[in-house]
Design a protein around this motif. Structure first.
Motif, PDB file in Angstrom:
ATOM      1  N   THR A 117      11.236  16.099  -6.906  1.00 24.15           N
ATOM      2  CA  THR A 117      12.401  15.721  -6.106  1.00 24.15           C
ATOM      3  C   THR A 117      12.061  15.711  -4.624  1.00 24.15           C
ATOM      4  O   THR A 117      12.431  14.785  -3.891  1.00 24.15           O
ATOM      5  CB  THR A 117      13.573  16.681  -6.367  1.00 24.15           C
ATOM      6  OG1 THR A 117      13.859  16.686  -7.758  1.00 24.15           O
ATOM      7  CG2 THR A 117      14.805  16.259  -5.595  1.00 24.15           C
ATOM      8  N   ASN A 118      11.337  16.721  -4.172  1.00 22.53           N
ATOM      9  CA  ASN A 118      10.934  16.778  -2.764  1.00 22.53           C
ATOM     10  C   ASN A 118       9.993  15.633  -2.411  1.00 22.53           C
ATOM     11  O   ASN A 118      10.100  15.036  -1.341  1.00 22.53           O
ATOM     12  CB  ASN A 118      10.269  18.115  -2.454  1.00 22.53           C
ATOM     13  CG  ASN A 118      11.251  19.256  -2.433  1.00 22.53           C
ATOM     14  OD1 ASN A 118      12.444  19.043  -2.271  1.00 22.53           O
ATOM     15  ND2 ASN A 118      10.744  20.465  -2.611  1.00 22.53           N
ATOM     16  N   THR A 119       9.073  15.317  -3.313  1.00 20.38           N
ATOM     17  CA  THR A 119       8.131  14.227  -3.055  1.00 20.38           C
ATOM     18  C   THR A 119       8.853  12.884  -3.012  1.00 20.38           C
ATOM     19  O   THR A 119       8.557  12.042  -2.163  1.00 20.38           O
ATOM     20  CB  THR A 119       7.036  14.219  -4.145  1.00 20.38           C
ATOM     21  OG1 THR A 119       6.439  15.512  -4.214  1.00 20.38           O
ATOM     22  CG2 THR A 119       5.969  13.201  -3.827  1.00 20.38           C
ATOM     23  N   ILE A 171       4.224   5.778  -5.457  1.00 21.57           N
ATOM     24  CA  ILE A 171       4.247   5.886  -6.921  1.00 21.57           C
ATOM     25  C   ILE A 171       3.178   6.854  -7.396  1.00 21.57           C
ATOM     26  O   ILE A 171       3.422   7.685  -8.291  1.00 21.57           O
ATOM     27  CB  ILE A 171       4.083   4.492  -7.556  1.00 21.57           C
ATOM     28  CG1 ILE A 171       5.320   3.639  -7.282  1.00 21.57           C
ATOM     29  CG2 ILE A 171       3.813   4.585  -9.048  1.00 21.57           C
ATOM     30  CD1 ILE A 171       5.156   2.184  -7.642  1.00 21.57           C
ATOM     31  N   ASP A 172       2.006   6.778  -6.794  1.00 20.05           N
ATOM     32  CA  ASP A 172       0.918   7.667  -7.177  1.00 20.05           C
ATOM     33  C   ASP A 172       1.250   9.125  -6.871  1.00 20.05           C
ATOM     34  O   ASP A 172       1.047  10.011  -7.703  1.00 20.05           O
ATOM     35  CB  ASP A 172      -0.360   7.238  -6.442  1.00 20.05           C
ATOM     36  CG  ASP A 172      -1.558   8.065  -6.851  1.00 20.05           C
ATOM     37  OD1 ASP A 172      -1.721   8.288  -8.075  1.00 20.05           O
ATOM     38  OD2 ASP A 172      -2.322   8.476  -5.961  1.00 20.05           O
ATOM     39  N   PHE A 213       0.829  -1.202   0.000  1.00 18.47           N
ATOM     40  CA  PHE A 213       0.000   0.000   0.000  1.00 18.47           C
ATOM     41  C   PHE A 213       0.864   1.253   0.000  1.00 18.47           C
ATOM     42  O   PHE A 213       0.601   2.195  -0.757  1.00 18.47           O
ATOM     43  CB  PHE A 213      -0.934  -0.010   1.220  1.00 18.47           C
ATOM     44  CG  PHE A 213      -1.738   1.244   1.354  1.00 18.47           C
ATOM     45  CD1 PHE A 213      -2.797   1.494   0.501  1.00 18.47           C
ATOM     46  CD2 PHE A 213      -1.427   2.170   2.327  1.00 18.47           C
ATOM     47  CE1 PHE A 213      -3.536   2.656   0.616  1.00 18.47           C
ATOM     48  CE2 PHE A 213      -2.157   3.333   2.463  1.00 18.47           C
ATOM     49  CZ  PHE A 213      -3.227   3.581   1.597  1.00 18.47           C
ATOM     50  N   LEU A 214       1.898   1.274   0.826  1.00 20.52           N
ATOM     51  CA  LEU A 214       2.773   2.446   0.877  1.00 20.52           C
ATOM     52  C   LEU A 214       3.518   2.653  -0.439  1.00 20.52           C
ATOM     53  O   LEU A 214       3.687   3.792  -0.888  1.00 20.52           O
ATOM     54  CB  LEU A 214       3.768   2.314   2.032  1.00 20.52           C
ATOM     55  CG  LEU A 214       3.220   2.604   3.420  1.00 20.52           C
ATOM     56  CD1 LEU A 214       4.273   2.308   4.472  1.00 20.52           C
ATOM     57  CD2 LEU A 214       2.761   4.037   3.532  1.00 20.52           C
ATOM     58  N   ILE A 215       3.950   1.582  -1.059  1.00 11.86           N
ATOM     59  CA  ILE A 215       4.664   1.714  -2.334  1.00 11.86           C
ATOM     60  C   ILE A 215       3.730   2.233  -3.423  1.00 11.86           C
ATOM     61  O   ILE A 215       4.114   3.107  -4.214  1.00 11.86           O
ATOM     62  CB  ILE A 215       5.317   0.370  -2.725  1.00 11.86           C
ATOM     63  CG1 ILE A 215       6.488   0.083  -1.774  1.00 11.86           C
ATOM     64  CG2 ILE A 215       5.788   0.376  -4.175  1.00 11.86           C
ATOM     65  CD1 ILE A 215       7.077  -1.296  -1.908  1.00 11.86           C
TER      66      ILE A 215
END
Length: 82
Positions: free
Chosen positions: A41-43, A28-29, A22-24
């Motif tokens: 880059t910050n995200t 990605i989203d 779920f976290l991955i």
């Protein structure tokens, strides 16, 4: 109560990989929604830190569930001397 602990052990073992998946998918989203290069880059950095922190927690959850499923927590100590 021991059967309940074993059932919860299976739940913890399943919950560990599911939470990481779920976290991955969320990472990605969210990275895909970033508009500018600096925002992207910050995200990426934020999600890398989040995944770096929660990956060992999910592994620990699976290990805890495995030991609960095997029955390692069936006999709990009554005193600190035990």
């Amino acid at each position: 109560m021991n059967a309940f602990k074993k059932i919860l052990g299976i739940v913890w073992m399943v919950l560990g990989p599911l939470s990481m998946a779920f976290l991955i998918t969320q990472a990605i989203d969210k990275v895909g929604l970033a508009h500018s290069e600096i925002e992207r880059t910050n995200t990426i950095l934020q999600w890398a830190i989040i995944l770096f922190i929660f990956f060992p927690i999910s592994i620990g959850l699976m290990i805890f569930g495995f030991y609960a499923w095997k029955g390692e927590y069936d006999q709990l100590a009554d005193h600190s001397s035990d």
